[in-house]
Design an enzyme around this catalytic site. Structure first.
Site, short mmCIF file in Angstrom:
data_model
loop_
_atom_site.label_atom_id
_atom_site.label_comp_id
_atom_site.label_asym_id
_atom_site.label_seq_id
_atom_site.Cartn_x
_atom_site.Cartn_y
_atom_site.Cartn_z
N TYR A 140 46.10 -74.44 -2.96
CA TYR A 140 45.36 -73.07 -2.62
C TYR A 140 44.26 -72.80 -3.74
O TYR A 140 44.16 -72.86 -4.82
CB TYR A 140 46.36 -72.10 -3.07
CG TYR A 140 47.69 -71.97 -2.22
CD1 TYR A 140 47.80 -72.64 -0.93
CD2 TYR A 140 49.02 -71.66 -2.56
CE1 TYR A 140 48.60 -72.48 -0.02
CE2 TYR A 140 50.19 -71.69 -1.98
CZ TYR A 140 50.07 -72.16 -0.60
OH TYR A 140 51.10 -72.15 0.26
N LYS A 171 49.75 -78.58 2.26
CA LYS A 171 50.09 -77.25 2.72
C LYS A 171 48.86 -76.29 2.41
O LYS A 171 48.85 -76.08 1.23
CB LYS A 171 51.51 -76.98 1.97
CG LYS A 171 52.02 -75.51 2.23
CD LYS A 171 53.18 -75.04 1.77
CE LYS A 171 53.46 -73.52 2.12
NZ LYS A 171 54.62 -73.37 1.75
#
Ligand code: FBP
Length: 258
Positions: A140, A171
């Site tokens: 992220y 992810k």
């Protein structure tokens, strides 16, 4: 794909994430899903390919889990508001003792502390691969210098970093449309990309349209939590996700027959 193969159905997978209790606090929970047993039951019966949680939940509940376990090895709370950093709290060896077949780790690229997470991940990734575990990277962009963490170039940077850091799967957050997410998937090379869910959407169709967009863009699946276990009917949501992701039914068809 390699080490991720054991989790895949038709080359795709659905991972149920339940580490929000530390990442966000119990504010994400209600009377039902605050109980790990409630969410593990969804994982066991809802057609999921892996269950992702922190060490503590794994320690206390792994005996009732019937699907592959993914243990997150680092964590942070959201109480501290400085530049984000999440450090290791569980070793690869201990994750194996708990029965993990995969480990997860979060790197906040762009944070002032990214180098600490990058070098820690480098060591963990080698240990996990030596032990035959799959390595899923929550990646992220975050921190003062990240203006928009879901912008195409930011998420693509994250996906590319996962490839270059040595992860088996990335992810990442959804960019909002299929075209931009295609670039994210391309940027990851041979590393399968999984979409993170985010806050529960107002209606089910909105969430499913994000999933559908990500899958049409070439994603290998999703790793989500709140949109499943906060659902009024988690088994219905799980069934629709299976139809969309594993069976690749079209969204239109799904919404008409759901
Ligand atoms: P959700 O589908 O509930 O968003 O879960 C995905 C996830 O990556 C969790 O694994 C993690 O706890 C959380 O999102 C992190 O959220 P944030 O973006 O707020 O750090």
């Amino acid at each position: 794909m390699g080490r991720m193969n054991r989790f895949m159905r038709n080359g795709r997978a659905i991972i149920l994430a339940y580490d929000q209790g530390i990442e966000h606090g119990p504010t994400d929970f209600d009377d039902r899903n605050v109980d790990p047993k409630y969410v593990i039951d969804i994982a066991n019966k809802g057609g999921f390919d892996a269950f992702a949680c922190q060490k503590g939940v794994a320690e206390k509940y792994h005996e009732i889990l019937e699907i592959p376990l993914l243990v997150k090895l680092n964590a942070k709370t959201n109480i501290f508001v400085g530049e984000p950093v999440a450090k290791q709290l569980c070793s690869v060896d201990y994750a194996i003792k708990l029965g993990a077949s995969a480990i997860g780790y979060t790197i906040y690229i762009g944070s002032e502390h990214e180098s600490e997470m990058i070098s820690e991940f480098g060591r963990i990734e080698e240990q996990a691969h030596d032990a035959g575990l799959a390595v899923v990277l929550w990646v992220y962009p975050r921190g003062e210098y990240v203006k928009n963490d879901t912008a195409k170039e930011m998420v693509a940077y994250a996906a590319r970093s996962a490839l270059e850091f040595g992860a088996d799967a990335a992810k990442v957050k959804y960019t909002g449309d299929k075209e931009s997410f295609s670039w994210v998937v391309k940027s990851a090379g041979s590393v399968p990309v999984f979409m993170a869910g985010g806050k529960k959407t107002k209606d089910e169709a909105e969430f499913l349209s994000h999933v559908s967009g990500a899958m049409d863009a070439g994603a290998s699946g999703i790793a989500v939590g709140r949109n499943v276990w906060q659902s009024d009917d988690p088994f219905r949501t799980s069934r629709l996700l299976n139809e969309l992701i594993i069976e690749r039914k079209s969204l239109d068809k799904l919404l008409k027959t759901a």
